[in-house]
Design an enzyme around this catalytic site. Structure first.
Site, PDB file in Angstrom:
ATOM      1  N   LYS A  87      14.289  37.237  26.052  1.00 13.90           N
ATOM      2  CA  LYS A  87      13.251  38.882  25.686  1.00 13.90           C
ATOM      3  C   LYS A  87      14.231  39.165  25.093  1.00 13.90           C
ATOM      4  O   LYS A  87      15.442  39.944  25.534  1.00 13.90           O
ATOM      5  CB  LYS A  87      12.876  39.251  27.170  1.00 13.90           C
ATOM      6  CG  LYS A  87      12.120  39.758  27.431  1.00 13.90           C
ATOM      7  CD  LYS A  87      11.799  40.291  28.788  1.00 13.90           C
ATOM      8  CE  LYS A  87      10.439  41.509  29.484  1.00 13.90           C
ATOM      9  NZ  LYS A  87      11.176  41.468  31.149  1.00 13.90           N
TER      10      LYS A  87
HETATM   11  O1  G3P Z   1       8.498  43.197  33.014  1.00 10.75           O
HETATM   12  C1  G3P Z   1       8.791  44.638  33.092  1.00 10.75           C
HETATM   13  C2  G3P Z   1       7.519  45.598  33.376  1.00 10.75           C
HETATM   14  O2  G3P Z   1       6.049  45.227  33.440  1.00 10.75           O
HETATM   15  C3  G3P Z   1       7.401  46.578  33.747  1.00 10.75           C
HETATM   16  O3  G3P Z   1       7.099  46.924  35.115  1.00 10.75           O
HETATM   17  O4  G3P Z   1       6.399  48.670  36.917  1.00 10.75           O
HETATM   18  O5  G3P Z   1       8.981  48.801  36.453  1.00 10.75           O
HETATM   19  O6  G3P Z   1       6.212  49.560  34.768  1.00 10.75           O
HETATM   20  P1  G3P Z   1       6.954  48.830  35.433  1.00 10.75           P
END
Ligand code: G3P
Length: 219
Positions: A87
């Site tokens: 990633k």
């Molecule tokens: O992989 C991380 C991404 O899905 C971020 O999620 O909920 O932190 O905005 P969030």
């Protein structure tokens, strides 16, 4: 559509795997920290533990932001297990690194995508996945789903094989909307995935079926 789980929590990963619908896992440094996984050795051990649970597609994020060290970290992560997808953040050196990894047959997930232009650039560089962050766009009053729609159109226009991995999913409606728009993958917390199971008419219908069966059986 592939289902990934967006967590570093091993119990959640096992539960989704046991459900039989899991195609992969996405993690990031924040999710690792949330589970109390700190220090390089522990992070590496945790990636290995995740790879032992799932069949494929374990996104492991590089911390470096310069080309040389992104390559070094990414190659080390990819060498851990063939299930690893490196990633890489959507930055200039990240795009250069994705091009390099693509040439080496190392799969990549370009993360922190917030515009169609960023997704286009990552696809040009040969990213396996691009991760547009829907929820975080919604948080700033911008429609995250429109971004999925735009990226789908662009990738289809040119036949880019890069897969759209809809990330920052906040609930079941996001998942269904992404499926309607043709996202290749969603990554979501376990609660958003299991919320897809729920409908009050299913619950009341099942209760009636079971009650009628019991009555007819004289129980
Ligand atoms: O992989 C991380 C991404 O899905 C971020 O999620 O909920 O932190 O905005 P969030």
């Amino acid at each position: 559509m592939k289902f990934f789980i967006d967590t570093a929590n091993l119990d959640n990963i096992k539960e989704a795997q046991d459900l039989g619908i899991l195609d992969g896992v996405t993690t990031n440094p924040s999710l690792m920290a949330k589970e109390g996984i700190t220090g390089d050795a522990n992070v590496i051990a945790h990636y290995k533990a995740i790879c032992d649970i799932v069949d494929d597609n374990v996104s492991a994020e590089v911390i470096a932001t310069d080309y040389k060290n992104i390559i070094k970290e990414g190659e080390a992560l990819a060498a851990l297990n063939p299930k690893i997808v490196v990633k890489v953040p959507m930055i200039k050196d990240g795009i250069k690194a994705i091009k390099y990894f693509s040439g080496k047959g190392i799969r990549t997930n370009c993360t922190l995508i917030f515009s169609a232009g960023q997704a286009l650039l990552a696809a040009k560089a040969g990213a396996t996945y691009v991760s547009p962050f829907l929820g975080r766009l919604d948080d700033i009053s911008t429609d995250g789903l429109t971004l999925i729609e735009d990226i789908r159109l662009i990738f289809d226009n040119y036949g880019y094989p890069t897969q759209i991995l809809a990330a920052s999913i906040r609930g079941p409606l996001h998942i269904v909307a992404c499926a309607k728009l043709g996202a290749d993958v969603i990554t979501a917390p376990l609660a958003a995935i299991t919320a897809l199971l729920k409908h009050p008419l299913t619950d009341s219908g099942l209760a009636t079926f079971l009650a009628d069966h019991a009555k007819a059986s004289g129980k």
